[in-house]
Write an enzyme that holds these catalytic residues in place. Structure first.
Site, short mmCIF file in Angstrom:
data_model
loop_
_atom_site.label_atom_id
_atom_site.label_comp_id
_atom_site.label_asym_id
_atom_site.label_seq_id
_atom_site.Cartn_x
_atom_site.Cartn_y
_atom_site.Cartn_z
N SER A 115 -10.89 -1.46 3.79
CA SER A 115 -10.04 -1.57 4.98
C SER A 115 -9.70 -0.18 5.48
O SER A 115 -9.13 0.62 4.73
CB SER A 115 -8.72 -2.26 4.65
N ARG A 143 0.82 -1.23 0.00
CA ARG A 143 0.00 0.00 0.00
C ARG A 143 0.85 1.27 0.00
O ARG A 143 0.44 2.30 0.53
CB ARG A 143 -0.93 0.05 1.23
N GLU A 159 -5.19 3.26 6.67
CA GLU A 159 -4.86 3.22 5.24
C GLU A 159 -5.59 4.39 4.56
O GLU A 159 -5.16 4.90 3.54
CB GLU A 159 -5.37 1.88 4.68
N1 EPU Z 1 -10.30 -11.66 10.88
C1 EPU Z 1 -10.81 -11.56 12.15
N2 EPU Z 1 -11.92 -10.78 12.34
C2 EPU Z 1 -12.51 -10.11 11.33
C3 EPU Z 1 -12.00 -10.24 10.02
C4 EPU Z 1 -10.87 -11.02 9.83
O1 EPU Z 1 -10.30 -12.14 13.10
O2 EPU Z 1 -13.49 -9.42 11.58
C5 EPU Z 1 -9.11 -12.47 10.65
C6 EPU Z 1 -9.39 -13.55 9.63
O3 EPU Z 1 -9.80 -14.71 10.26
C7 EPU Z 1 -8.08 -13.73 8.93
C8 EPU Z 1 -7.39 -12.39 9.08
O4 EPU Z 1 -8.09 -11.66 10.07
O5 EPU Z 1 -7.29 -14.67 9.58
C9 EPU Z 1 -7.31 -11.61 7.78
O6 EPU Z 1 -8.57 -11.30 7.30
P1 EPU Z 1 -8.87 -11.18 5.72
O7 EPU Z 1 -8.34 -12.34 4.99
O8 EPU Z 1 -10.29 -10.84 5.62
O9 EPU Z 1 -7.97 -10.04 5.13
P2 EPU Z 1 -7.51 -8.68 5.72
O10 EPU Z 1 -6.11 -8.74 6.18
O11 EPU Z 1 -8.48 -8.23 6.71
C10 EPU Z 1 -6.62 -7.71 3.41
C11 EPU Z 1 -6.72 -6.39 2.67
C12 EPU Z 1 -8.04 -6.28 1.94
C13 EPU Z 1 -8.12 -7.43 0.95
C14 EPU Z 1 -8.00 -8.76 1.74
C15 EPU Z 1 -7.96 -9.95 0.83
C16 EPU Z 1 -5.41 -4.81 3.99
C17 EPU Z 1 -5.45 -3.66 4.93
N3 EPU Z 1 -6.59 -5.29 3.63
O12 EPU Z 1 -7.62 -7.71 4.41
O13 EPU Z 1 -8.04 -5.06 1.22
O14 EPU Z 1 -9.33 -7.41 0.23
O15 EPU Z 1 -6.77 -8.77 2.49
O16 EPU Z 1 -6.74 -9.99 0.17
O17 EPU Z 1 -4.34 -5.23 3.58
C18 EPU Z 1 -8.79 -2.79 1.19
O18 EPU Z 1 -7.59 -2.46 1.10
O19 EPU Z 1 -9.72 -1.93 1.21
C19 EPU Z 1 -9.14 -4.20 1.30
C20 EPU Z 1 -10.39 -4.61 1.47
#
Ligand code: EPU
Length: 338
Positions: free
Chosen positions: A238, A165, A334
């Site tokens: 995010s 990012r 972000e």
């Molecule tokens: N999790 C929780 N609680 C929640 C949501 C998630 O404990 O409410 C845990 C999940 O179980 C998982 C981990 O957190 O182990 C990661 O969650 P997720 O795979 O949903 O991805 P993320 O890290 O939350 C990132 C990007 C997203 C992108 C997804 C998929 C960032 C800040 N965000 O989210 O990007 O769509 O991966 O690749 O890097 C965005 O930038 O607007 C965005 C949506």
């Protein structure tokens, strides 16, 4: 070119903040942009910002200055052979329209970035990413106009110094260059990236054939199931970035929270999902005045209706404090506060 005074930005920010800009300028071509930055009609002698789809912005109030927006469109094939295709795309194209176009044409590489809100120009500034793919993996070069001189300058992908990012346009050269076109390279032979999250298991569960259309469908479904539609409830995807901690800090945390998800990075540092940290602090689904935390994804702050930028920021601040107190980890937005 469109020049509007005292213009509502409600349709230009996905949080749905009803704020105004003293001036809004939308240009259609590089030539028009050159007039805006350097010519007689120079709009940029005072305060200004350039926006894309407004999916990563939080307006704290009215904007007393010029808001610029690109309406440079078009997607041109620069060259192709059996293996690859190189495409030059206008910064004002809607990102997901571009992804849909690549999928329709059978070009591989952008499908994991389906349904990310925003525009092509911002993809190159923000290095958008999802499901194991980042814009930088596709970018060949970025065409810009230097604000101070109106001169064109092309940056190679390497010169943009992309990281998670991050890019040079967000850091050292913030406000110095305006992106006009982005050139991407995609595959013409099947190359998929299915290792992240549940993309592969969803394909198997549905018994779908491995095709570009099916991967795009799954990414869209997975996103729609987790992420609120900004047209229904204002949000900016995010809100926070996933923090990176040292190996030692990770190990200490891991002893206390053995179920903590994490991604190992090259060099030994570890990335921890901010969603998990926020969730563990009990914030998921909580309301804070007219703001709140989404009930299916703790990383997303929502406008529950009529929230101000200050209210969202206040909520973000509380969450940051709680995460820091409980885990000793700093999480950073972000989203850009304007
Ligand atoms: N999790 C929780 N609680 C929640 C949501 C998630 O404990 O409410 C845990 C999940 O179980 C998982 C981990 O957190 O182990 C990661 O969650 P997720 O795979 O949903 O991805 P993320 O890290 O939350 C990132 C990007 C997203 C992108 C997804 C998929 C960032 C800040 N965000 O989210 O990007 O769509 O991966 O690749 O890097 C965005 O930038 O607007 C965005 C949506």
């Amino acid at each position: 070119m469109k020049i509007l005074q005292n213009y509502s930005l409600k349709e230009h920010n996905t949080f749905g903040m009803d704020v105004k800009a003293s001036r809004f300028v939308e240009y259609d071509s590089v030539e028009e942009l050159k007039v805006v930055v350097g010519g007689e009609g120079n709009c940029l002698d005072g305060k200004w910002i350039h926006i894309g789809g407004g999916s990563n912005l939080l307006f704290r109030g009215d904007y007393d200055g010029t808001v610029l927006h690109s309406a440079i469109r078009g997607c041109e094939v620069l060259k192709q052979d059996e293996q690859e295709v190189t495409l030059r795309v206008g910064a004002g194209e809607v990102w997901d329209d571009f992804v849909a176009y690549t999928v329709k044409n059978g070009w591989y590489g952008a499908e994991n970035l389906s349904l990310i809100p925003g525009e092509v120009g911002a993809s190159a500034v923000q290095n958008i990413g999802a499901y194991g793919t980042e814009a930088k993996d596709l970018i060949v070069s970025v065409e810009t106009i230097e604000v101070a001189t109106g001169k064109e300058r092309v940056f190679s992908c390497e010169e943009c110094r992309y990281a998670y990012r991050e890019s040079i346009f967000k850091k050292e050269w913030k406000g110095r260059y305006i992106v006009t076109h982005v050139t991407y390279r995609l595959h013409r032979q099947p190359v998929f990236n299915l290792e992240y999250g549940n993309v592969r298991s969803e394909l198997e569960k549905r018994g779908c054939e491995l095709t570009l259309e099916n991967v795009r469908r799954i990414i869209i479904d997975v996103r729609q199931a987790k992420l609120p539609d900004p047209k229904v409830q204002g949000n900016a995807g995010s809100f926070f970035m996933n923090p990176v901690v040292s190996r030692a800090q990770y190990e200490a945390l891991q002893r206390e929270y053995p179920d903590m998800p994490h991604y190992e990075l090259e060099g030994g540092d570890v990335k921890i999902p901010a969603a998990w940290l926020i969730d563990r602090c009990g914030w998921k689904g909580r309301q804070w005045g007219r703001a709140g935390v989404h009930d299916r994804q703790a990383l997303i702050l929502v406008n529950r209706g009529g929230a101000t930028g200050e209210e969202i920021m206040e909520l973000a601040g509380k969450i940051q404090e709680d995460v820091c107190r409980k885990f000793g980890v700093q999480i950073s937005p972000e989203v850009n506060y304007i």
